[in-house]
Every structure is written in structure tokens, then in C-alpha cells.
Enzyme design. Structure first.
Site, PDB file in Angstrom:
ATOM      1  N   LYS A 220       0.810  -1.216   0.000  1.00  0.00           N
ATOM      2  CA  LYS A 220       0.000   0.000   0.000  1.00  0.00           C
ATOM      3  C   LYS A 220       0.844   1.267   0.000  1.00  0.00           C
ATOM      4  O   LYS A 220       2.041   1.255   0.299  1.00  0.00           O
ATOM      5  CB  LYS A 220      -0.982  -0.013   1.170  1.00  0.00           C
ATOM      6  CG  LYS A 220      -2.114  -1.005   0.929  1.00  0.00           C
ATOM      7  CD  LYS A 220      -3.250  -0.855   1.906  1.00  0.00           C
ATOM      8  CE  LYS A 220      -4.417  -1.780   1.511  1.00  0.00           C
ATOM      9  NZ  LYS A 220      -5.532  -1.699   2.464  1.00  0.00           N
ATOM     10  N   ARG A 255      -3.873 -10.021   4.909  1.00  0.00           N
ATOM     11  CA  ARG A 255      -4.310 -10.089   3.511  1.00  0.00           C
ATOM     12  C   ARG A 255      -3.156  -9.616   2.630  1.00  0.00           C
ATOM     13  O   ARG A 255      -2.714  -8.471   2.753  1.00  0.00           O
ATOM     14  CB  ARG A 255      -5.554  -9.215   3.314  1.00  0.00           C
ATOM     15  CG  ARG A 255      -6.129  -9.223   1.906  1.00  0.00           C
ATOM     16  CD  ARG A 255      -7.345  -8.304   1.828  1.00  0.00           C
ATOM     17  NE  ARG A 255      -7.973  -8.335   0.524  1.00  0.00           N
ATOM     18  CZ  ARG A 255      -7.607  -7.578  -0.516  1.00  0.00           C
ATOM     19  NH1 ARG A 255      -6.598  -6.725  -0.380  1.00  0.00           N
ATOM     20  NH2 ARG A 255      -8.231  -7.670  -1.677  1.00  0.00           N
TER      21      ARG A 255
END
Length: 278
Positions: A220, A255
Site C-alpha cells: 500500500k 491479507r
């Protein structure tokens, strides 16, 4: 099979949720797994690398992404669920969607989990669906919608506000009859770097709740920001570092895109943790 998602078992050995985007525009792997053949091959790879859950999404939720009509999202994901659930009975399959009609199509095809990045804000009917099908429900916090969520997110106390939101939404799901509830602070969803760091610093408080915690920081933008604007392909070490911190704070599911590395980190984490408690 869903008993694997109970908090006690996830604390004994956290689980890896592997990401499978059957989309043309996801930020990390858009377009790579649009065909059923490539999607099934990727699932096989992730299973061999240690994934226990596969999270399949047909709509990108990256910042600035455009929404997809339910019919198109179903067209992308339903055939993958239908074939994957049969081909890999040892795995749990998760439908990464904000839409009840897409969630229903995935559940009809055999999915075990609804992963709702809107945290029941967009379509509360997903809680009733999860209850009816005996599915687990991931409730994630997000401020705003993917197209606009990063324009100017504001919080007075991000950790307290996320905790409160997750508690309220989880109670709604519980009242709807959902037996397996998972909470996710929503790293990067309507949050600036300082918000994400504050959430990581307070993950132990989320882990004290009655529900397992899922954290997804894989590749991210916060990692890119912390590493002098590092591009996506150079964020693996940062991903592992953040997820290892999450594991130490009590997170039960991570995740990830890089399944082998995540599985390795969990093996190291559990070995050190278990030895230290002897």
C-alpha cells in the site's frame, strides 16, 4: 470449515488471505488474472505457498477507482468461484465486494466469506445474507468511497473512531445472525499516512475486541510514502514489516499479494512466540 475463523484458533496460528483481483485496473496486479485459467493457476500457487483463504474481487477499490456495475462484477467473479471452490475444497474463499447482489452470486457459487470494504455502510443486506448462508463477514472501516476517499480524510481521533465504527457495525451483524464476524481497520481507505500509523500503533486495542482482526497493508501507498516514494514493486520488505507488527499486536489474518513471504513470516512469528512462552 468456518470454525477455522474463530478467534482462539486464529490466535494460535494466524492465517494468510491471498489476494486475487480479476479486474483490469487493480493497483498491484490489475489485468493479470482476468481469465479463469490464469485465476485458477494463481489460486493453486497461493495454496501451495500457504494461503488458507483466497479473497476474490471483481471491482478495484484503489484510491480514485471508478465503480463497476453489479452485472459486470458478477460476470467477472462468479465463474471463478464456481470452478475454484470445486477445485480447491481445502481452501476458504472470500468475496471482496460492496454489493449484496455480487455477494449472493459468490455465495451461491460456494464462497465462504463476504469481505465488505464498506463495512455494511453501502448495503446492510450483506449481514442478512451472511447469516442465511452461514458465511463469515469481514467488516472493514472506510471513510468515503474509493473514488474520492483520499482527497482529504479527517479524524479527531482515528483509532477511537475506527474502534467505535467497528463495534457498532459488528453488533448490527451479530443481531442479524452472523456467527463469524471479522473486523478490519481499513488501512489506506480514507486515511492519510499519520492515520494509518496511528492505527498500527493501536492494533493491540482492536485485537482486544471479541472478534478476529484482519489487516491488509500489502504494497500500500503508506509504505511508498515511508520509503521515499518507493514504487509498488519495491514494497515487499515494508509489507512484511507492517504485517509482522500486526501479528505481534494480535492480528489473526493478514491479507497479502506475496503469499510465500507472508507464510514464511508467520512461521517465524509463531516459532518465536511459542518458544518465548515456554
Amino acid at each position: 470449515m468456518l470454525s477455522r475463523l474463530t478467534k482462539t484458533k486464529l490466535l494460535l496460528r494466524p492465517a494468510v488471505m491471498g489476494v486475487l483481483n480479476v479486474t483490469p485496473d487493480s493497483f498491484s496486479d490489475g489485468g493479470r488474472f482476468e481469465s479463469i485459467t490464469s485465476a485458477l493457476k494463481r489460486i493453486e500457487e497461493m495454496a501451495a505457498q500457504g494461503a488458507e483463504i483466497i479473497d476474490i474481487g471483481g471491482e478495484s477499490t484503489r484510491p480514485g477507482s471508478e465503480p463497476v456495475h453489479a452485472e459486470e462484477e458478477i460476470r467477472r467473479v462468479q465463474p471463478v468461484f464456481e470452478q475454484a471452490v470445486k477445485a480447491f475444497p481445502e481452501l476458504l474463499f472470500s468475496a471482496d465486494t460492496m454489493k449484496a447482489e455480487v455477494a449472493k452470486a459468490a455465495l451461491d457459487a460456494g464462497a465462504h466469506i463476504i469481505n465488505d470494504v464498506s463495512g455494511l455502510q453501502r448495503d446492510p443486506k450483506k449481514a442478512k445474507l451472511a447469516a442465511e448462508y452461514g458465511a463469515a463477514l469481514v467488516i472493514m472501516h472506510a471513510q468515503g468511497i474509493p473514488k474520492t476517499m483520499q482527497r482529504n480524510p479527517q479524524y479527531d481521533d482515528v483509532l477511537a473512531e475506527v474502534q467505535q465504527f467497528l463495534a457498532v457495525q459488528a453488533e448490527l451483524a451479530h443481531k442479524a445472525g452472523v456467527k463469524h464476524i471479522i473486523i478490519d481497520p481499513g488501512i489506506g481507505f480514507g486515511k492519510r499516512l499519520e492515520h494509518n500509523l496511528r492505527l498500527f500503533g493501536g492494533l493491540h486495542r482492536l485485537a482486544e475486541a471479541a472478534y478476529p482482526v484482519l489487516v491488509g497493508a500489502s504494497r500500500k501507498s503508506m509504505i511508498g510514502e515511508l520509503l521515499q516514494q518507493r514504487p509498488v514493486e519495491g514494497r515487499l520488505a515494508g509489507t512484511i514489516a507492517l504485517h509482522y507488527h500486526a501479528l505481534m499486536a494480535g492480528t489473526g489474518i493478514i491479507r497479502v499479494h506475496d503469499v510465500q513471504e507472508a507464510s514464511d513470516s508467520i512461521r517465524i512469528f509463531t516459532a518465536v512466540r511459542d518458544y518465548s512462552t515456554r
